[in-house]
Design a protein around this motif. Sequence first.
Motif, short mmCIF file in Angstrom:
data_model
loop_
_atom_site.label_atom_id
_atom_site.label_comp_id
_atom_site.label_asym_id
_atom_site.label_seq_id
_atom_site.Cartn_x
_atom_site.Cartn_y
_atom_site.Cartn_z
N GLN A 98 0.83 -1.40 0.17
CA GLN A 98 0.01 0.21 -0.32
C GLN A 98 1.22 1.13 -0.12
O GLN A 98 0.58 2.18 -0.20
N ARG A 102 4.33 2.80 -3.58
CA ARG A 102 4.49 4.38 -3.61
C ARG A 102 6.13 4.85 -3.73
O ARG A 102 6.55 5.76 -4.31
N SER A 203 -6.93 -2.68 -6.62
CA SER A 203 -5.34 -2.99 -6.57
C SER A 203 -5.12 -4.04 -5.72
O SER A 203 -4.36 -5.08 -5.74
N ARG A 204 -5.67 -4.82 -4.77
CA ARG A 204 -6.17 -5.40 -3.51
C ARG A 204 -6.18 -6.68 -4.50
O ARG A 204 -5.32 -8.38 -4.56
N CYS A 237 -6.20 6.69 -8.61
CA CYS A 237 -6.37 5.93 -7.62
C CYS A 237 -7.71 7.13 -6.70
O CYS A 237 -7.86 7.72 -7.08
N THR A 242 -2.57 3.27 -3.85
CA THR A 242 -2.38 2.31 -4.58
C THR A 242 -2.55 2.16 -6.39
O THR A 242 -2.01 0.97 -6.58
N ILE A 245 1.20 0.56 -7.28
CA ILE A 245 0.60 -0.82 -6.94
C ILE A 245 0.10 -1.28 -8.79
O ILE A 245 0.66 -2.61 -8.79
#
Length: 279
Positions: A98, A102, A203-204, A237, A242, A245
Amino acid sequence: MSGSLFVSTEWLAAHLGEPDLVIIDGTFLLPSEGRNAYEEYRASHIPGAVFFDIDEIADHSTNLPHMLPTPEAFAKAVGALGISDTSRIVVYDTSNFQGGARVWWTLRLYGAKDVKLLAGGFARWKAEGRPLEQGQVRRPPQTFTAHFDEAGVASLDDVRAIMRDGSRQIVDARPAARFRGEAEEPRPGVRSGHIPGSFNLPSRDLVKDGEIKPPQEIAAAFGQAGVDISKPVLTTCGSGVTAAILLLGLATLGQDDVRLYDGSWSEWGARSDTPIEKS
Protein backbone atom coordinates in the motif's frame (compact mmCIF):
# COMPACT_ATOMS: atom_id res chain seq x y z
CA MET A 1 20.01 -7.31 -7.12
CA SER A 2 19.91 -6.59 -10.84
CA GLY A 3 17.39 -8.12 -13.20
CA SER A 4 14.44 -8.22 -10.83
CA LEU A 5 11.98 -5.91 -9.14
CA PHE A 6 12.25 -7.85 -5.87
CA VAL A 7 14.72 -9.34 -3.43
CA SER A 8 14.03 -12.21 -1.06
CA THR A 9 14.23 -12.12 2.71
CA GLU A 10 17.18 -14.52 2.42
CA TRP A 11 19.03 -12.08 0.19
CA LEU A 12 18.36 -9.14 2.47
CA ALA A 13 19.41 -11.06 5.59
CA ALA A 14 22.70 -11.95 3.92
CA HIS A 15 23.45 -8.30 3.02
CA LEU A 16 22.33 -6.47 6.18
CA GLY A 17 24.79 -3.81 7.27
CA GLU A 18 26.50 -3.27 3.92
CA PRO A 19 27.23 0.47 3.78
CA ASP A 20 25.77 1.17 0.33
CA LEU A 21 22.56 -0.76 1.04
CA VAL A 22 19.64 1.35 2.28
CA ILE A 23 16.55 -0.35 3.69
CA ILE A 24 13.37 1.71 3.71
CA ASP A 25 10.17 1.14 5.66
CA GLY A 26 7.61 2.66 3.30
CA THR A 27 4.48 1.75 5.26
CA PHE A 28 1.50 3.99 4.61
CA LEU A 29 -1.76 3.63 6.53
CA LEU A 30 -5.09 5.31 5.97
CA PRO A 31 -6.52 7.39 8.85
CA SER A 32 -9.50 5.01 8.96
CA GLU A 33 -7.17 2.16 9.95
CA GLY A 34 -6.57 3.76 13.36
CA ARG A 35 -2.84 3.02 13.32
CA ASN A 36 0.33 5.11 13.17
CA ALA A 37 2.90 3.90 10.65
CA TYR A 38 5.80 5.86 12.15
CA GLU A 39 5.14 4.66 15.70
CA GLU A 40 4.90 1.09 14.44
CA TYR A 41 8.25 1.57 12.67
CA ARG A 42 9.82 2.86 15.88
CA ALA A 43 8.45 -0.12 17.79
CA SER A 44 9.84 -2.70 15.36
CA HIS A 45 11.63 -2.63 12.02
CA ILE A 46 14.26 -4.44 9.98
CA PRO A 47 17.72 -3.52 11.33
CA GLY A 48 19.10 -0.38 9.71
CA ALA A 49 15.82 0.63 8.06
CA VAL A 50 14.91 4.31 7.75
CA PHE A 51 11.30 5.49 7.59
CA PHE A 52 10.02 7.15 4.41
CA ASP A 53 7.02 9.31 5.33
CA ILE A 54 4.86 9.77 2.20
CA ASP A 55 2.96 12.62 3.83
CA GLU A 56 6.12 14.44 4.91
CA ILE A 57 8.20 14.04 1.73
CA ALA A 58 5.55 15.82 -0.30
CA ASP A 59 4.41 19.13 -1.73
CA HIS A 60 3.08 21.12 1.22
CA SER A 61 1.91 24.06 -0.91
CA THR A 62 -1.25 22.19 -1.92
CA ASN A 63 -4.17 20.85 0.08
CA LEU A 64 -4.06 17.61 -1.90
CA PRO A 65 -2.56 14.67 0.05
CA HIS A 66 1.06 13.53 -0.45
CA MET A 67 1.59 15.12 -3.85
CA LEU A 68 5.09 14.82 -5.28
CA PRO A 69 7.52 17.52 -4.08
CA THR A 70 9.89 19.47 -6.30
CA PRO A 71 13.04 17.57 -7.32
CA GLU A 72 15.09 19.88 -5.09
CA ALA A 73 12.89 19.24 -2.06
CA PHE A 74 12.89 15.51 -2.70
CA ALA A 75 16.68 15.38 -3.04
CA LYS A 76 17.14 17.29 0.23
CA ALA A 77 14.68 15.08 2.13
CA VAL A 78 15.99 11.70 1.02
CA GLY A 79 19.59 12.84 1.22
CA ALA A 80 18.94 13.66 4.89
CA LEU A 81 17.71 10.07 5.33
CA GLY A 82 21.09 8.83 4.11
CA ILE A 83 19.97 7.89 0.60
CA SER A 84 21.87 8.76 -2.57
CA ASP A 85 20.75 8.20 -6.12
CA THR A 86 23.39 5.47 -6.46
CA SER A 87 22.50 3.61 -3.24
CA ARG A 88 21.23 0.06 -3.44
CA ILE A 89 17.73 0.42 -2.02
CA VAL A 90 15.29 -2.17 -0.69
CA VAL A 91 11.78 -1.00 0.20
CA TYR A 92 9.33 -2.91 2.38
CA ASP A 93 6.07 -2.17 4.15
CA THR A 94 3.60 -3.82 6.48
CA SER A 95 0.52 -3.44 4.28
CA ASN A 96 0.71 -5.40 0.99
CA PHE A 97 2.55 -2.67 -0.94
CA GLN A 98 0.00 0.00 0.00
CA GLY A 99 2.91 2.36 0.69
CA GLY A 100 5.89 0.37 -0.54
CA ALA A 101 4.90 0.50 -4.20
CA ARG A 102 4.43 4.28 -4.00
CA VAL A 103 7.87 4.72 -2.41
CA TRP A 104 9.45 2.38 -5.00
CA TRP A 105 7.83 4.35 -7.83
CA THR A 106 8.73 7.74 -6.35
CA LEU A 107 12.40 6.90 -5.90
CA ARG A 108 12.64 5.64 -9.46
CA LEU A 109 10.78 8.71 -10.75
CA TYR A 110 13.43 10.99 -9.24
CA GLY A 111 16.33 8.98 -10.61
CA ALA A 112 17.33 6.37 -8.02
CA LYS A 113 19.19 3.77 -10.04
CA ASP A 114 18.72 0.57 -8.02
CA VAL A 115 15.44 0.20 -6.13
CA LYS A 116 13.90 -3.16 -5.20
CA LEU A 117 10.96 -4.32 -3.11
CA LEU A 118 11.14 -6.99 -0.43
CA ALA A 119 9.11 -10.03 -1.43
CA GLY A 120 6.76 -10.93 1.40
CA GLY A 121 7.39 -7.61 3.14
CA PHE A 122 7.76 -7.14 6.87
CA ALA A 123 5.25 -9.90 7.64
CA ARG A 124 7.45 -12.57 6.06
CA TRP A 125 10.61 -11.17 7.64
CA LYS A 126 8.97 -11.38 11.05
CA ALA A 127 7.39 -14.78 10.48
CA GLU A 128 10.80 -16.21 9.64
CA GLY A 129 12.18 -15.03 12.98
CA ARG A 130 14.71 -12.68 11.44
CA PRO A 131 16.30 -9.87 13.51
CA LEU A 132 14.38 -6.73 14.44
CA GLU A 133 15.29 -3.47 16.11
CA GLN A 134 13.54 -0.52 17.73
CA GLY A 135 13.91 3.25 17.64
CA GLN A 136 14.79 5.59 14.79
CA VAL A 137 17.71 4.88 12.49
CA ARG A 138 19.91 7.83 11.51
CA ARG A 139 22.24 7.25 8.57
CA PRO A 140 24.99 9.68 7.54
CA PRO A 141 23.55 12.27 5.12
CA GLN A 142 24.12 11.63 1.43
CA THR A 143 23.82 13.59 -1.80
CA PHE A 144 20.88 12.61 -3.95
CA THR A 145 21.10 14.03 -7.47
CA ALA A 146 17.53 14.13 -8.73
CA HIS A 147 16.66 13.49 -12.37
CA PHE A 148 12.90 13.83 -12.47
CA ASP A 149 11.05 11.74 -15.06
CA GLU A 150 8.20 14.07 -16.03
CA ALA A 151 6.83 11.50 -18.46
CA GLY A 152 6.08 9.11 -15.60
CA VAL A 153 3.51 11.30 -13.87
CA ALA A 154 0.29 12.90 -15.12
CA SER A 155 -1.33 16.18 -14.13
CA LEU A 156 -5.01 17.12 -14.15
CA ASP A 157 -4.65 18.68 -17.61
CA ASP A 158 -2.87 15.57 -18.88
CA VAL A 159 -5.76 13.41 -17.69
CA ARG A 160 -8.31 15.70 -19.33
CA ALA A 161 -6.44 15.32 -22.62
CA ILE A 162 -6.15 11.54 -22.24
CA MET A 163 -9.87 11.29 -21.51
CA ARG A 164 -10.63 13.22 -24.71
CA ASP A 165 -8.20 11.57 -27.11
CA GLY A 166 -8.09 8.04 -25.70
CA SER A 167 -4.29 7.93 -25.97
CA ARG A 168 -4.09 5.86 -22.78
CA GLN A 169 -6.33 3.44 -20.95
CA ILE A 170 -7.20 4.91 -17.55
CA VAL A 171 -7.21 2.24 -14.84
CA ASP A 172 -8.55 3.00 -11.36
CA ALA A 173 -7.19 1.03 -8.37
CA ARG A 174 -9.98 1.90 -5.91
CA PRO A 175 -12.42 -0.73 -4.60
CA ALA A 176 -15.31 -1.44 -6.96
CA ALA A 177 -18.00 0.20 -4.81
CA ARG A 178 -16.13 3.51 -4.78
CA PHE A 179 -15.39 3.29 -8.49
CA ARG A 180 -19.07 2.72 -9.29
CA GLY A 181 -20.12 5.55 -6.99
CA GLU A 182 -22.00 3.24 -4.64
CA ALA A 183 -19.81 4.07 -1.63
CA GLU A 184 -18.96 7.48 -0.24
CA GLU A 185 -15.42 8.74 -0.59
CA PRO A 186 -13.43 8.90 2.67
CA ARG A 187 -12.38 12.52 2.10
CA PRO A 188 -14.96 15.25 2.80
CA GLY A 189 -16.15 17.18 -0.23
CA VAL A 190 -15.09 14.55 -2.75
CA ARG A 191 -17.79 13.29 -5.11
CA SER A 192 -18.39 9.60 -5.79
CA GLY A 193 -17.81 7.95 -9.15
CA HIS A 194 -14.94 7.67 -11.63
CA ILE A 195 -13.25 9.36 -14.58
CA PRO A 196 -15.39 8.76 -17.69
CA GLY A 197 -14.18 5.83 -19.77
CA SER A 198 -11.87 4.43 -17.11
CA PHE A 199 -11.51 0.80 -16.10
CA ASN A 200 -11.54 -0.59 -12.57
CA LEU A 201 -8.98 -3.01 -11.18
CA PRO A 202 -8.82 -2.87 -7.36
CA SER A 203 -5.17 -2.93 -6.32
CA ARG A 204 -5.79 -5.64 -3.72
CA ASP A 205 -6.60 -8.04 -6.58
CA LEU A 206 -2.92 -7.99 -7.61
CA VAL A 207 -1.40 -8.75 -4.20
CA LYS A 208 -1.34 -11.77 -1.92
CA ASP A 209 0.65 -12.30 1.29
CA GLY A 210 2.95 -9.34 0.67
CA GLU A 211 3.80 -10.31 -2.88
CA ILE A 212 2.62 -9.31 -6.31
CA LYS A 213 0.79 -12.28 -7.82
CA PRO A 214 2.46 -14.32 -10.59
CA PRO A 215 2.63 -12.64 -14.02
CA GLN A 216 -0.03 -14.86 -15.57
CA GLU A 217 -2.48 -13.90 -12.81
CA ILE A 218 -1.61 -10.22 -13.18
CA ALA A 219 -2.19 -10.39 -16.92
CA ALA A 220 -5.50 -12.19 -16.38
CA ALA A 221 -6.66 -9.57 -13.85
CA PHE A 222 -5.99 -6.72 -16.26
CA GLY A 223 -7.69 -8.63 -19.05
CA GLN A 224 -10.78 -9.31 -16.95
CA ALA A 225 -10.93 -5.58 -16.18
CA GLY A 226 -11.02 -4.87 -19.92
CA VAL A 227 -7.48 -3.50 -20.15
CA ASP A 228 -5.20 -4.29 -23.11
CA ILE A 229 -1.79 -4.52 -21.43
CA SER A 230 0.01 -4.05 -24.75
CA LYS A 231 -1.27 -0.46 -24.94
CA PRO A 232 -0.30 2.64 -22.89
CA VAL A 233 -1.88 2.96 -19.44
CA LEU A 234 -2.58 5.70 -16.92
CA THR A 235 -3.11 4.50 -13.35
CA THR A 236 -5.16 6.34 -10.76
CA CYS A 237 -6.71 5.68 -7.34
CA GLY A 238 -7.88 7.66 -4.31
CA SER A 239 -4.76 9.75 -3.74
CA GLY A 240 -1.98 8.35 -5.93
CA VAL A 241 -0.77 5.63 -3.57
CA THR A 242 -2.36 2.32 -4.58
CA ALA A 243 -2.19 3.40 -8.24
CA ALA A 244 1.49 2.51 -7.89
CA ILE A 245 0.51 -1.11 -7.20
CA LEU A 246 -1.12 -1.28 -10.64
CA LEU A 247 2.02 0.26 -12.10
CA LEU A 248 4.14 -2.33 -10.29
CA GLY A 249 1.94 -5.13 -11.60
CA LEU A 250 2.38 -3.87 -15.15
CA ALA A 251 6.14 -3.61 -14.58
CA THR A 252 6.26 -7.32 -13.73
CA LEU A 253 4.78 -7.91 -17.19
CA GLY A 254 7.40 -5.73 -18.87
CA GLN A 255 4.95 -2.90 -19.62
CA ASP A 256 6.71 0.37 -18.86
CA ASP A 257 4.58 2.77 -20.92
CA VAL A 258 2.62 3.71 -17.81
CA ARG A 259 1.92 7.06 -16.17
CA LEU A 260 0.46 7.68 -12.71
CA TYR A 261 -2.07 10.43 -12.01
CA ASP A 262 -0.64 11.97 -8.85
CA GLY A 263 -3.72 13.96 -7.83
CA SER A 264 -6.00 10.98 -8.53
CA TRP A 265 -9.59 11.03 -7.24
CA SER A 266 -8.70 13.39 -4.37
CA GLU A 267 -8.22 16.04 -7.03
CA TRP A 268 -10.63 14.95 -9.78
CA GLY A 269 -13.54 14.17 -7.47
CA ALA A 270 -13.18 17.38 -5.46
CA ARG A 271 -13.57 19.72 -8.42
CA SER A 272 -16.80 20.99 -9.95
CA ASP A 273 -15.37 21.25 -13.48
CA THR A 274 -14.40 17.60 -13.98
CA PRO A 275 -16.90 15.09 -15.40
CA ILE A 276 -17.69 11.88 -13.53
CA GLU A 277 -19.47 8.64 -14.29
CA LYS A 278 -21.28 6.25 -12.00
CA SER A 279 -22.05 2.64 -12.86
